[in-house]
Design a protein around this motif. Structure first.
Motif, PDB file in Angstrom:
ATOM      1  N   TYR A 140       0.906  -0.849  -0.361  1.00  0.00           N
ATOM      2  CA  TYR A 140       0.212   0.218  -0.252  1.00  0.00           C
ATOM      3  C   TYR A 140       0.869   1.361   0.089  1.00  0.00           C
ATOM      4  O   TYR A 140       1.841   1.252   0.405  1.00  0.00           O
ATOM      5  CB  TYR A 140      -0.826  -0.108   1.103  1.00  0.00           C
ATOM      6  CG  TYR A 140      -1.432  -0.882   1.614  1.00  0.00           C
ATOM      7  CD1 TYR A 140      -3.090  -2.197   1.431  1.00  0.00           C
ATOM      8  CD2 TYR A 140      -1.317  -2.153   3.058  1.00  0.00           C
ATOM      9  CE1 TYR A 140      -3.361  -3.260   1.251  1.00  0.00           C
ATOM     10  CE2 TYR A 140      -1.362  -2.930   3.095  1.00  0.00           C
ATOM     11  CZ  TYR A 140      -2.610  -3.717   2.113  1.00  0.00           C
ATOM     12  OH  TYR A 140      -2.688  -4.557   2.503  1.00  0.00           O
ATOM     13  N   VAL A 141       0.363   2.187  -0.769  1.00  0.00           N
ATOM     14  CA  VAL A 141       0.753   3.015  -0.598  1.00  0.00           C
ATOM     15  C   VAL A 141       0.668   3.794   1.267  1.00  0.00           C
ATOM     16  O   VAL A 141      -0.778   4.671   0.967  1.00  0.00           O
ATOM     17  CB  VAL A 141       0.287   4.873  -1.545  1.00  0.00           C
ATOM     18  CG1 VAL A 141       1.225   5.453  -1.202  1.00  0.00           C
ATOM     19  CG2 VAL A 141       0.729   3.750  -2.820  1.00  0.00           C
ATOM     20  N   GLU A 142       1.030   4.112   2.653  1.00  0.00           N
ATOM     21  CA  GLU A 142       0.646   4.733   2.964  1.00  0.00           C
ATOM     22  C   GLU A 142       1.305   5.774   4.331  1.00  0.00           C
ATOM     23  O   GLU A 142       2.861   5.422   4.585  1.00  0.00           O
ATOM     24  CB  GLU A 142       0.374   3.206   3.946  1.00  0.00           C
ATOM     25  CG  GLU A 142       0.049   3.661   6.200  1.00  0.00           C
ATOM     26  CD  GLU A 142      -1.546   4.762   5.674  1.00  0.00           C
ATOM     27  OE1 GLU A 142      -0.523   5.910   5.912  1.00  0.00           O
ATOM     28  OE2 GLU A 142      -1.944   5.115   5.131  1.00  0.00           O
ATOM     29  N   THR A 146       1.825   7.377   6.550  1.00  0.00           N
ATOM     30  CA  THR A 146       1.906   6.971   7.703  1.00  0.00           C
ATOM     31  C   THR A 146       2.739   6.216   8.237  1.00  0.00           C
ATOM     32  O   THR A 146       4.049   6.562   9.591  1.00  0.00           O
ATOM     33  CB  THR A 146       1.018   6.641   8.702  1.00  0.00           C
ATOM     34  OG1 THR A 146      -0.032   5.623   8.688  1.00  0.00           O
ATOM     35  CG2 THR A 146       0.029   7.521   9.033  1.00  0.00           C
ATOM     36  N   TYR A 147       3.158   5.257   7.197  1.00  0.00           N
ATOM     37  CA  TYR A 147       4.220   3.778   7.904  1.00  0.00           C
ATOM     38  C   TYR A 147       5.303   4.905   7.108  1.00  0.00           C
ATOM     39  O   TYR A 147       6.342   4.540   7.412  1.00  0.00           O
ATOM     40  CB  TYR A 147       4.116   2.454   6.520  1.00  0.00           C
ATOM     41  CG  TYR A 147       2.567   2.260   6.521  1.00  0.00           C
ATOM     42  CD1 TYR A 147       2.220   2.614   8.019  1.00  0.00           C
ATOM     43  CD2 TYR A 147       2.583   1.286   6.578  1.00  0.00           C
ATOM     44  CE1 TYR A 147       1.325   0.921   7.909  1.00  0.00           C
ATOM     45  CE2 TYR A 147       1.362   0.366   6.340  1.00  0.00           C
ATOM     46  CZ  TYR A 147       0.923   0.712   7.447  1.00  0.00           C
ATOM     47  OH  TYR A 147      -0.606  -0.304   7.588  1.00  0.00           O
ATOM     48  N   GLU A 153       6.857   7.170   9.735  1.00  0.00           N
ATOM     49  CA  GLU A 153       7.634   6.338  10.749  1.00  0.00           C
ATOM     50  C   GLU A 153       8.799   5.932  10.874  1.00  0.00           C
ATOM     51  O   GLU A 153       9.784   6.191  11.612  1.00  0.00           O
ATOM     52  CB  GLU A 153       5.835   5.166  11.398  1.00  0.00           C
ATOM     53  CG  GLU A 153       6.567   4.248  12.398  1.00  0.00           C
ATOM     54  CD  GLU A 153       5.686   4.140  12.939  1.00  0.00           C
ATOM     55  OE1 GLU A 153       5.636   3.038  13.064  1.00  0.00           O
ATOM     56  OE2 GLU A 153       4.502   5.142  12.979  1.00  0.00           O
ATOM     57  N   LEU A 203       6.432   0.230  -2.962  1.00  0.00           N
ATOM     58  CA  LEU A 203       5.409   0.222  -3.367  1.00  0.00           C
ATOM     59  C   LEU A 203       6.054  -1.752  -4.175  1.00  0.00           C
ATOM     60  O   LEU A 203       7.065  -1.161  -4.329  1.00  0.00           O
ATOM     61  CB  LEU A 203       5.019  -0.033  -4.458  1.00  0.00           C
ATOM     62  CG  LEU A 203       3.656   0.987  -3.847  1.00  0.00           C
ATOM     63  CD1 LEU A 203       2.723   1.479  -5.007  1.00  0.00           C
ATOM     64  CD2 LEU A 203       2.421   0.623  -2.950  1.00  0.00           C
ATOM     65  N   GLU A 222       4.807   6.906  -5.572  1.00  0.00           N
ATOM     66  CA  GLU A 222       3.454   6.982  -5.483  1.00  0.00           C
ATOM     67  C   GLU A 222       3.425   7.528  -4.466  1.00  0.00           C
ATOM     68  O   GLU A 222       1.911   8.777  -4.303  1.00  0.00           O
ATOM     69  CB  GLU A 222       2.797   5.839  -5.530  1.00  0.00           C
ATOM     70  CG  GLU A 222       1.462   5.884  -6.081  1.00  0.00           C
ATOM     71  CD  GLU A 222       0.469   5.854  -6.590  1.00  0.00           C
ATOM     72  OE1 GLU A 222      -0.549   7.100  -6.591  1.00  0.00           O
ATOM     73  OE2 GLU A 222       1.223   5.972  -8.048  1.00  0.00           O
ATOM     74  N   GLN A 277       0.469  11.438  -3.740  1.00  0.00           N
ATOM     75  CA  GLN A 277      -0.097  11.791  -2.849  1.00  0.00           C
ATOM     76  C   GLN A 277      -0.828  12.601  -1.915  1.00  0.00           C
ATOM     77  O   GLN A 277      -0.773  13.448  -1.622  1.00  0.00           O
ATOM     78  CB  GLN A 277      -0.352  10.471  -1.442  1.00  0.00           C
ATOM     79  CG  GLN A 277      -1.514   9.705  -2.046  1.00  0.00           C
ATOM     80  CD  GLN A 277      -1.923   8.340  -0.838  1.00  0.00           C
ATOM     81  OE1 GLN A 277      -1.766   8.459   0.039  1.00  0.00           O
ATOM     82  NE2 GLN A 277      -2.186   7.271  -1.458  1.00  0.00           N
ATOM     83  N   ARG A 337      -0.938  16.110  -3.450  1.00  0.00           N
ATOM     84  CA  ARG A 337      -2.418  16.271  -3.814  1.00  0.00           C
ATOM     85  C   ARG A 337      -2.820  16.797  -2.739  1.00  0.00           C
ATOM     86  O   ARG A 337      -3.815  17.798  -2.870  1.00  0.00           O
ATOM     87  CB  ARG A 337      -3.244  15.419  -4.553  1.00  0.00           C
ATOM     88  CG  ARG A 337      -4.318  14.956  -4.897  1.00  0.00           C
ATOM     89  CD  ARG A 337      -5.014  14.058  -5.566  1.00  0.00           C
ATOM     90  NE  ARG A 337      -3.692  12.890  -6.477  1.00  0.00           N
ATOM     91  CZ  ARG A 337      -3.907  11.685  -6.416  1.00  0.00           C
ATOM     92  NH1 ARG A 337      -4.380  11.130  -5.607  1.00  0.00           N
ATOM     93  NH2 ARG A 337      -3.409  10.569  -7.364  1.00  0.00           N
ATOM     94  N   ARG A 338      -2.624  16.363  -1.554  1.00  0.00           N
ATOM     95  CA  ARG A 338      -2.827  17.319  -0.548  1.00  0.00           C
ATOM     96  C   ARG A 338      -2.399  18.855   0.030  1.00  0.00           C
ATOM     97  O   ARG A 338      -1.059  19.005  -0.206  1.00  0.00           O
ATOM     98  CB  ARG A 338      -3.226  16.313   1.027  1.00  0.00           C
ATOM     99  CG  ARG A 338      -4.017  15.310   1.081  1.00  0.00           C
ATOM    100  CD  ARG A 338      -3.774  14.420   2.183  1.00  0.00           C
ATOM    101  NE  ARG A 338      -3.376  15.649   3.038  1.00  0.00           N
ATOM    102  CZ  ARG A 338      -2.428  15.018   3.723  1.00  0.00           C
ATOM    103  NH1 ARG A 338      -1.520  14.095   3.948  1.00  0.00           N
ATOM    104  NH2 ARG A 338      -1.763  16.176   4.940  1.00  0.00           N
ATOM    105  N   ARG A 339      -3.166  19.418  -0.404  1.00  0.00           N
ATOM    106  CA  ARG A 339      -2.546  20.581  -0.197  1.00  0.00           C
ATOM    107  C   ARG A 339      -2.251  21.471   1.291  1.00  0.00           C
ATOM    108  O   ARG A 339      -3.570  21.807   1.850  1.00  0.00           O
ATOM    109  CB  ARG A 339      -3.152  22.070  -0.824  1.00  0.00           C
ATOM    110  CG  ARG A 339      -2.856  21.629  -2.341  1.00  0.00           C
ATOM    111  CD  ARG A 339      -4.011  22.670  -3.073  1.00  0.00           C
ATOM    112  NE  ARG A 339      -4.368  23.179  -3.717  1.00  0.00           N
ATOM    113  CZ  ARG A 339      -5.571  23.318  -5.083  1.00  0.00           C
ATOM    114  NH1 ARG A 339      -5.748  24.048  -4.390  1.00  0.00           N
ATOM    115  NH2 ARG A 339      -5.425  23.292  -5.886  1.00  0.00           N
TER     116      ARG A 339
END
Lengths: 387, 213
Positions: free
Chosen positions: B85-87, B89-90, B93, B107, B134, B138, B141-143
């Protein structure tokens, strides 16, 4: 339409209602109050006859008669409730005090109210209707008029009787089986269904992850290695690259599919991380501000996540918004999640099944969904889940 | 380079080992769960670890937790984490462990691009930071506030920094001169309030600034 209680029957059209058995059942229900009336009379009689021997014996005899009557009244109430409410009252343990309370109420007050109600509602119109016979000295015109009035009042009596019997039955039901005890069973079975569904999604996710996804990664790796050995520009190299691209495409699609089935991030890291994750993939920029302490109960997290991902999907598809925001807070033991956008509004729960589905899903965890979406926007969706 | 591989799918584990050996690395151990990974690292003292996020016994994020734990014990150990996954928080950390130098989060799909994958491992082993494109996409994309201050070009450059690219490689990718890239990077550092004193790790810090959100 199926009417299960006398009160529900009242909402029917007048003719079918009057032709139905409900007014009669209501009258029978009220008439059945004669039995506790007799029981109360017997208790008083027992006390009185006891007093003849000694005052103490009178009290004892009266109380014994009252206790016996109380024991019998509750089952009797349960039984006659079937006349105005065809849904059986669920057997509930630890209802002794409630049953005793209802019995005392019935013995002291309710029975005579029921009988007086019945007597007046039927007696009044009957006396009017029969007034030419009962009061011979009346002018014929007045007699006919009062007969007509009496006959016209009979349907009204049917309504009054049914309404009183229905209300009386609802009260008895509320005392014998509080609403909660009945609805929990329904809610529990819905929760079980949702749980089973959730487990199935996890199983599918696990199977896809451990099976197809790993194999595709291996395949993609093998194709990548094979490509290394082939002379650049050869037909074989072109075909291998084509196959490799297909494999990568399939992997990307599979990854999206798996994420839609079940969010592993939610399971591992909780609501805040999972909301970040789903917001990060939204084509519309979404600000996330979820501040909840630690982990919440799994059903709460899963439901909240479901609400947010559905809302964000709607936002991207229909709202025309340029920006969205998700907030999450715990307020007085309730998780409050809000999804807002600056779009065109006009979201309608009546159209489509998305919002209704959300409300249904929330109902399982005894949550609530509210929506404000005036035409022209903005849209604000708020979910509250007790936790 | 001496490498330990942790991956519970046998097929993939063997494939990875074969791939790394082929590019001249030595796979000193390949294991199938998180406790075995910690043990193997203690025993073989490898230079780099390649691990899956999801592993037995719990099939949650054991691999990632093991990686963070290993980095806490030995910040010099290079760790490349592979995820399905694209995560972020992982990724965050992981990057925060040991200052973010010598870690990578990719990925699993990237294994297929064998040359780039092995390159990424080399960059991580060399003290670099590699974040999957990726994840960067993401984040872009979040401003969020620091981000809105960057021009699209600067965002693009930051994305490439996050992938662990050098200035030369970024210049090639964007068809600009290295001087232009250096100028963009200087602007990014200014806008993200990263003082010149922190120079050595400023590239990592810039990426971290995003991941922390």
């Amino acid at each position: 339409m199926l009417n299960r209680t006398a009160l529900e029957a009242l909402t029917r059209h007048p003719l079918p209602f009057l032709a139905s058995a409900w007014p009669w059942r209501g009258a029978a229900y009220l008439a059945a109050s004669a039995v506790p009336g007799v029981a109360a009379g017997l208790a008083v009689a027992a006390a009185a006859s006891g007093t003849l021997v000694s005052p103490a014996l009178g009290v004892v005899a009266g109380l014994a008669a009252l206790a016996l009557a109380c024991l019998l009244i509750a089952p009797y109430e349960r039984l006659r409730l079937r006349l105005v409410d065809v849904v059986p009252v669920p057997g509930a343990p630890h209802r002794r005090w409630r049953e005793a309370g209802l019995a005392v109420m019935t013995l002291l007050v309710l029975w005579w109210i029921d009988l007086i109600m019945l007597a007046f509602t039927i007696g009044g119109p009957l006396v009017l209707a029969l007034s030419p016979v009962l009061q011979g000295e009346l002018a014929p015109i007045v007699g006919v008029a009062s007969t007509v009035a009496g006959l016209l009042l009979l349907p009204v009596a049917a309504y009054t009787i049914t309404a009183w019997a229905g209300a009386r039955g609802a009260m008895a039901r509320a005392i014998l089986a509080p609403a909660q005890s009945e609805l929990t069973e329904v809610l529990r079975s819905r929760a079980r269904l949702v749980d089973a569904f959730e487990m199935e999604r996890r199983r599918i996710e696990r199977d896809l992850h451990d099976g197809a996804q790993q194999r595709l990664v291996s395949l993609s790796m093998s194709l990548g290695i094979a490509g290394l050995d082939l002379p650049e520009g050869s037909e074989a190299a072109r075909l291998i690259r084509l196959a490799h691209d297909e494999a990568k495409q399939a992997l990307a699609e599979l990854r999206e599919l798996i994420r839609g089935v079940h969010s592993q991030v939610l399971t591992d890291r909780g609501l805040a991380a999972a909301v970040q994750d789903v917001a990060g993939r939204s084509p519309v920029p979404v600000d996330v501000d979820v501040d909840v302490p630690g982990r919440l109960p799994a059903p709460v997290e899963v439901t909240a996540y479901y609400v947010v991902s559905e809302a964000l999907a709607n936002l991207a598809k229909h709202s025309g918004a340029t920006r969205g925001a998700v907030t999450g807070r715990i307020e007085r033991g309730t998780l409050v999640v809000e999804v807002r956008d600056d779009g065109v509004g006009g979201a309608d729960p009546g159209r489509g099944t998305g919002l209704t589905g959300l409300a249904d899903r929330l109902a399982v965890v005894e949550g609530r969904l509210s929506l404000s979406s005036p035409p022209g926007g903005p849209t604000r969706l708020r979910a509250e889940i007790p936790c | 380079m001496r490498v330990v591989i942790a991956e519970d799918a046998v097929l993939l584990r063997e494939g990875l080992a074969g791939l790394l050996e082929r590019f001249g690395h030595t796979v000193v151990a390949s294991v199938g769960d998180a406790p075995a990974l910690v043990e193997a690292v203690a025993e073989h003292r490898p230079e780099a670890v390649v691990t899956d996020v999801r592993m037995p016994p719990g099939f949650a994020d054991e691999g990632l937790r093991a990686a963070v734990e290993l980095r806490a014990r030995d910040p010099e150990l290079a760790v490349l984490v592979l995820s399905q996954y694209v995560e972020q928080t992982y990724a965050a950390e992981l990057l925060e462990s040991g200052g973010g130098a010598g870690v990578g989060y990719l990925l699993k799909d990237r294994i297929g691009d064998v040359r780039e994958f092995v390159d990424a491992l080399d960059r991580v082993a060399g003290g670099g930071t590699v974040v999957d494109p990726e994840v960067v996409r993401q984040l872009l994309r979040r401003r969020r506030d620091p981000l809105t201050r960057l021009t699209p070009r600067e965002q693009q450059v930051l994305g490439l920094i996050a992938e662990g690219r050098t200035n030369a490689s970024i210049a090639r990718e964007l068809y600009v001169t290295e001087a232009a890239v250096a100028k963009h990077i200087a602007n990014i550092f200014t806008k993200l309030d990263l003082p010149p004193a922190a120079d050595g790790h400023r590239r990592v810090l810039a990426v971290l600034a995003y991941l922390r959100g």
